[in-house]
Motif scaffolding. Structure first.
Motif, PDB file in Angstrom:
ATOM      1  N   THR A  43       0.847  -1.189   0.000  1.00  0.00           N
ATOM      2  CA  THR A  43       0.000   0.000   0.000  1.00  0.00           C
ATOM      3  C   THR A  43       0.886   1.243   0.000  1.00  0.00           C
ATOM      4  OG1 THR A  43      -0.074   0.217   2.409  1.00  0.00           O
ATOM      5  CG2 THR A  43      -1.747  -1.222   1.389  1.00  0.00           C
ATOM      6  N   ARG A  44       0.286   2.389  -0.281  1.00  0.00           N
ATOM      7  CA  ARG A  44       1.042   3.647  -0.225  1.00  0.00           C
ATOM      8  C   ARG A  44       1.607   3.861   1.182  1.00  0.00           C
ATOM      9  NH1 ARG A  44       0.419   9.338   0.674  1.00  0.00           N
ATOM     10  NH2 ARG A  44       1.725  10.484  -0.788  1.00  0.00           N
ATOM     11  N   GLN A  45       0.807   3.552   2.186  1.00  0.00           N
ATOM     12  CA  GLN A  45       1.255   3.700   3.566  1.00  0.00           C
ATOM     13  C   GLN A  45       2.498   2.844   3.828  1.00  0.00           C
ATOM     14  OE1 GLN A  45      -1.813   2.936   6.444  1.00  0.00           O
ATOM     15  NE2 GLN A  45      -0.431   3.014   8.174  1.00  0.00           N
ATOM     16  N   ASP A  46       2.512   1.617   3.320  1.00  0.00           N
ATOM     17  CA  ASP A  46       3.678   0.744   3.486  1.00  0.00           C
ATOM     18  C   ASP A  46       4.899   1.318   2.768  1.00  0.00           C
ATOM     19  OD1 ASP A  46       2.131  -1.102   4.930  1.00  0.00           O
ATOM     20  OD2 ASP A  46       1.671  -2.289   3.133  1.00  0.00           O
ATOM     21  N   SER A  47       4.681   1.876   1.584  1.00  0.00           N
ATOM     22  CA  SER A  47       5.784   2.461   0.821  1.00  0.00           C
ATOM     23  C   SER A  47       6.343   3.691   1.527  1.00  0.00           C
ATOM     24  CB  SER A  47       5.313   2.836  -0.591  1.00  0.00           C
ATOM     25  OG  SER A  47       4.962   1.678  -1.312  1.00  0.00           O
ATOM     26  N   VAL A  48       5.466   4.531   2.052  1.00  0.00           N
ATOM     27  CA  VAL A  48       5.909   5.708   2.803  1.00  0.00           C
ATOM     28  C   VAL A  48       6.722   5.268   4.015  1.00  0.00           C
ATOM     29  CG1 VAL A  48       5.125   7.639   4.235  1.00  0.00           C
ATOM     30  CG2 VAL A  48       4.092   7.245   1.989  1.00  0.00           C
ATOM     31  N   ALA A  49       6.245   4.267   4.723  1.00  0.00           N
ATOM     32  CA  ALA A  49       6.970   3.771   5.902  1.00  0.00           C
ATOM     33  C   ALA A  49       8.354   3.264   5.511  1.00  0.00           C
ATOM     34  CB  ALA A  49       6.169   2.668   6.591  1.00  0.00           C
ATOM     35  N   ALA A  50       8.472   2.575   4.383  1.00  0.00           N
ATOM     36  CA  ALA A  50       9.774   2.078   3.919  1.00  0.00           C
ATOM     37  C   ALA A  50      10.711   3.244   3.616  1.00  0.00           C
ATOM     38  CB  ALA A  50       9.593   1.201   2.687  1.00  0.00           C
ATOM     39  N   GLY A  51      10.190   4.281   2.984  1.00  0.00           N
ATOM     40  CA  GLY A  51      11.005   5.454   2.691  1.00  0.00           C
ATOM     41  C   GLY A  51      11.447   6.190   3.937  1.00  0.00           C
ATOM     42  N   VAL A  52      10.554   6.336   4.891  1.00  0.00           N
ATOM     43  CA  VAL A  52      10.888   7.021   6.153  1.00  0.00           C
ATOM     44  C   VAL A  52      11.938   6.229   6.916  1.00  0.00           C
ATOM     45  CG1 VAL A  52       9.977   7.728   8.405  1.00  0.00           C
ATOM     46  CG2 VAL A  52       8.711   8.263   6.315  1.00  0.00           C
ATOM     47  N   ARG A  53      11.780   4.916   6.960  1.00  0.00           N
ATOM     48  CA  ARG A  53      12.794   4.081   7.636  1.00  0.00           C
ATOM     49  C   ARG A  53      14.165   4.258   6.986  1.00  0.00           C
ATOM     50  NH1 ARG A  53       8.626   0.364   7.847  1.00  0.00           N
ATOM     51  NH2 ARG A  53       9.379  -0.662   5.964  1.00  0.00           N
ATOM     52  N   ALA A  54      14.201   4.325   5.675  1.00  0.00           N
ATOM     53  CA  ALA A  54      15.472   4.486   4.958  1.00  0.00           C
ATOM     54  C   ALA A  54      16.065   5.872   5.187  1.00  0.00           C
ATOM     55  CB  ALA A  54      15.268   4.245   3.464  1.00  0.00           C
ATOM     56  N   ALA A  55      15.215   6.870   5.404  1.00  0.00           N
ATOM     57  CA  ALA A  55      15.692   8.249   5.562  1.00  0.00           C
ATOM     58  C   ALA A  55      16.453   8.448   6.863  1.00  0.00           C
ATOM     59  CB  ALA A  55      14.518   9.222   5.494  1.00  0.00           C
ATOM     60  N   ARG A  56      15.954   7.900   7.931  1.00  0.00           N
ATOM     61  CA  ARG A  56      16.598   8.075   9.244  1.00  0.00           C
ATOM     62  C   ARG A  56      16.985   9.538   9.471  1.00  0.00           C
ATOM     63  NH1 ARG A  56      19.822   3.325   7.500  1.00  0.00           N
ATOM     64  NH2 ARG A  56      18.690   1.530   8.239  1.00  0.00           N
ATOM     65  N   SER A  57      16.046  10.413   9.318  1.00  0.00           N
ATOM     66  CA  SER A  57      16.302  11.845   9.399  1.00  0.00           C
ATOM     67  C   SER A  57      15.251  12.510  10.283  1.00  0.00           C
ATOM     68  CB  SER A  57      16.258  12.437   7.992  1.00  0.00           C
ATOM     69  OG  SER A  57      16.479  13.812   8.022  1.00  0.00           O
ATOM     70  N   GLU A  58      15.606  13.678  10.789  1.00  0.00           N
ATOM     71  CA  GLU A  58      14.655  14.429  11.603  1.00  0.00           C
ATOM     72  C   GLU A  58      13.496  14.937  10.744  1.00  0.00           C
ATOM     73  OE1 GLU A  58      14.500  18.319  14.556  1.00  0.00           O
ATOM     74  OE2 GLU A  58      16.395  17.755  13.617  1.00  0.00           O
ATOM     75  N   TRP A  59      13.793  15.355   9.519  1.00  0.00           N
ATOM     76  CA  TRP A  59      12.787  15.896   8.612  1.00  0.00           C
ATOM     77  C   TRP A  59      12.708  15.006   7.373  1.00  0.00           C
ATOM     78  CZ3 TRP A  59       9.750  19.951   9.905  1.00  0.00           C
ATOM     79  CH2 TRP A  59      10.174  20.737  10.968  1.00  0.00           C
ATOM     80  N   VAL A  60      11.479  14.725   6.949  1.00  0.00           N
ATOM     81  CA  VAL A  60      11.259  13.909   5.756  1.00  0.00           C
ATOM     82  C   VAL A  60      10.156  14.569   4.937  1.00  0.00           C
ATOM     83  CG1 VAL A  60      10.517  11.660   4.894  1.00  0.00           C
ATOM     84  CG2 VAL A  60      11.922  11.785   6.959  1.00  0.00           C
ATOM     85  N   LEU A  61      10.393  14.720   3.643  1.00  0.00           N
ATOM     86  CA  LEU A  61       9.379  15.228   2.722  1.00  0.00           C
ATOM     87  C   LEU A  61       8.831  14.040   1.958  1.00  0.00           C
ATOM     88  CD1 LEU A  61       8.270  17.869   1.076  1.00  0.00           C
ATOM     89  CD2 LEU A  61       9.871  17.022  -0.620  1.00  0.00           C
ATOM     90  N   ILE A  62       7.533  13.886   1.976  1.00  0.00           N
ATOM     91  CA  ILE A  62       6.894  12.789   1.247  1.00  0.00           C
ATOM     92  C   ILE A  62       6.151  13.396   0.071  1.00  0.00           C
ATOM     93  CG2 ILE A  62       5.184  10.946   1.373  1.00  0.00           C
ATOM     94  CD1 ILE A  62       5.859  10.902   4.449  1.00  0.00           C
ATOM     95  N   HIS A  63       6.462  12.884  -1.122  1.00  0.00           N
ATOM     96  CA  HIS A  63       5.819  13.407  -2.317  1.00  0.00           C
ATOM     97  C   HIS A  63       5.230  12.265  -3.120  1.00  0.00           C
ATOM     98  CE1 HIS A  63       4.879  16.006  -5.633  1.00  0.00           C
ATOM     99  NE2 HIS A  63       5.454  15.147  -6.435  1.00  0.00           N
ATOM    100  N   ASP A  64       4.009  12.439  -3.560  1.00  0.00           N
ATOM    101  CA  ASP A  64       3.308  11.454  -4.379  1.00  0.00           C
ATOM    102  C   ASP A  64       3.685  11.691  -5.839  1.00  0.00           C
ATOM    103  OD1 ASP A  64       1.519   9.926  -5.801  1.00  0.00           O
ATOM    104  OD2 ASP A  64      -0.200  10.466  -4.568  1.00  0.00           O
ATOM    105  N   ALA A  65       4.343  10.733  -6.451  1.00  0.00           N
ATOM    106  CA  ALA A  65       4.806  10.894  -7.835  1.00  0.00           C
ATOM    107  C   ALA A  65       3.656  11.056  -8.834  1.00  0.00           C
ATOM    108  CB  ALA A  65       5.679   9.710  -8.239  1.00  0.00           C
ATOM    109  N   ALA A  66       2.444  10.787  -8.413  1.00  0.00           N
ATOM    110  CA  ALA A  66       1.294  10.987  -9.292  1.00  0.00           C
ATOM    111  C   ALA A  66       1.047  12.471  -9.562  1.00  0.00           C
ATOM    112  CB  ALA A  66       0.046  10.355  -8.690  1.00  0.00           C
ATOM    113  N   ARG A  67       1.696  13.329  -8.783  1.00  0.00           N
ATOM    114  CA  ARG A  67       1.586  14.780  -8.961  1.00  0.00           C
ATOM    115  C   ARG A  67       2.983  15.324  -9.247  1.00  0.00           C
ATOM    116  NH1 ARG A  67      -1.513  12.503  -5.505  1.00  0.00           N
ATOM    117  NH2 ARG A  67      -3.724  12.946  -5.415  1.00  0.00           N
ATOM    118  N   PRO A  68       3.482  15.166 -10.481  1.00  0.00           N
ATOM    119  CA  PRO A  68       4.894  15.406 -10.776  1.00  0.00           C
ATOM    120  C   PRO A  68       5.321  16.865 -10.918  1.00  0.00           C
ATOM    121  CG  PRO A  68       3.757  14.774 -12.774  1.00  0.00           C
ATOM    122  CD  PRO A  68       2.761  14.644 -11.643  1.00  0.00           C
ATOM    123  N   CYS A  69       4.423  17.801 -10.916  1.00  0.00           N
ATOM    124  CA  CYS A  69       4.803  19.183 -11.197  1.00  0.00           C
ATOM    125  C   CYS A  69       5.061  19.997  -9.938  1.00  0.00           C
ATOM    126  CB  CYS A  69       3.745  19.847 -12.070  1.00  0.00           C
ATOM    127  SG  CYS A  69       3.615  19.061 -13.689  1.00  0.00           S
TER     128      CYS A  69
END
Length: 76
Positions: A43-69
């Motif tokens: 799911t999108r939620q699972d994908s976001v969680a995977a990205g956040v885990r990989a980031a290991r950062s205080e700040w994380v920007l999450i962007h949906d590629a379906a809105r590319p502009c």
């Protein structure tokens, strides 16, 4: 467009969560840009969680590629 906007911004790392069968497409779209790819989830939620885990950062920007502009102003 999204990857270029992120690469041209103060963002330190770009992490893309994608299904393994899409990794070649992500690499092709990224070209010479430094992009890390992590395995997305069912799911999108699972994908976001995977990205956040990989980031290991205080700040994380999450962007949906379906809105590319996205603009640099929005990123900042």
């Amino acid at each position: 467009w999204t990857l270029r906007a992120l690469a041209d911004s103060p963002i330190e790392r770009i992490i893309v969560a994608a299904r393994r069968e899409e990794w070649q497409q992500v690499r092709a779209a990224a070209g010479e840009m430094a992009v890390e790819i992590v395995e997305g989830g069912a799911t999108r939620q699972d994908s976001v969680a995977a990205g956040v885990r990989a980031a290991r950062s205080e700040w994380v920007l999450i962007h949906d590629a379906a809105r590319p502009c996205v603009s640099r102003a929005v990123i900042e």
